[in-house]
Motif scaffolding. Sequence first.
Motif: not given
Length: 407
Positions: A186, A235-236, A238
């Motif tokens: 992450n 946290d993302d 993509d």
Amino acid sequence: MKDTVGWGRALVVGLGVAGIATAVRLRQVGWEPVLVERAAARRSSGYFILLFGTGVASARRLGVLEAIGDRSHPRLAAYEVDRAGRRRPGMNPADLPGVVTRPRQLLRGDVEQGLFSALPADVEIRYSTVPTRITQDDSAAEVTLHDTASGATVTERFDLVVGADGMRSTVRKMVFGPEEYLHPLNYMIGATALDAPIEGFTLHEGLILAEPGRSAWTFPFADHPPSLLFSYRTDDIDAEFARPPIESIRAAFGPQRPGPLLETLFRRFEQAPEHLFDAVHQVKMPTWHRGRVVLVGDAAWCVTLYAGMGASSAIAGGELLGTMLQRHPDDLPGALRAWEAKMRPFIHTEQDSALIMRRIFTPHDRKEHIMRTVMLRLMNRPVLGHAMGKIMNGPDFTNKELDVAAV
């Protein structure tokens, strides 16, 4: 599968550090390596790396250490900075606590060129070529190779296939099945090689701007402009790829105003002709070989840049593989088992080390940021710094100097 294969023909997929090192060693011990590379030509680009004792020892035995060189310099310095441009003494990445022998500071291209110079002229290299199918029987691995430039496809048989094609290995997907071996940390990175030092810093000075969840580093060399690295938590993953890299990097350092120094780093990254922007993953697998196929380097273990051991482990892994094949000339399964048995404890420690070193590169949150600040201040005091070096001189750090490929 029969046990008697002797020396044979090996397909090495990937013309990076792991692939070239493996091909060099295979050729030295009597094998016939064939290298295939997805790109249309050998890539000369690359950013900052450290070559620790592990890699130095293997490079020396391969006969490439002098060709790889060393861009370290006794006057290299690093400064901790903030957005206002204030600076104080920082920690040079080459001066990690617990590391006795100073590593070589290099560009990845230096290592690849040094290894490539040791490849005999008769070693076949096919560019713009990728494997599309791999099957195995008792006598060989059958590989279908596709030339992306001409569209031609050919199927050939090899005694061994080495997947040295990186973190998102095609060989791994085809041979080891659909299971996901990538383990995200992450974090994201953005890296580039600069064409000149950052304004206000000399050629031999680097900077570290570390904040909770994000950091920016420049890594200096003796005779080359620095490399720039952004590292930040997300946290993302993509979502980070859904927009241009510089926009994701800017967003990660917001919403505060960047200030002149950070704005300069953003601009230099955006203007660079080449850059790397990717998520940070480790590769974790229960085994690195299956039948006549073996994975080496990031395709097998990917310790991540936070460990600082990617190039060193790749060279050592390739060298040791050739050595074990030489020592078990009539027993391919035994050679691969012996190779993995020696490499795996070493890699396991380095993957753990990456989780520790990540806190130095990019503190996860405010608590880690405070701990990092305190640690660096203690290290800059001679007596306390020496004591901290002893405390941290455990397996996670001494492992970087372990000559794992010595047999």
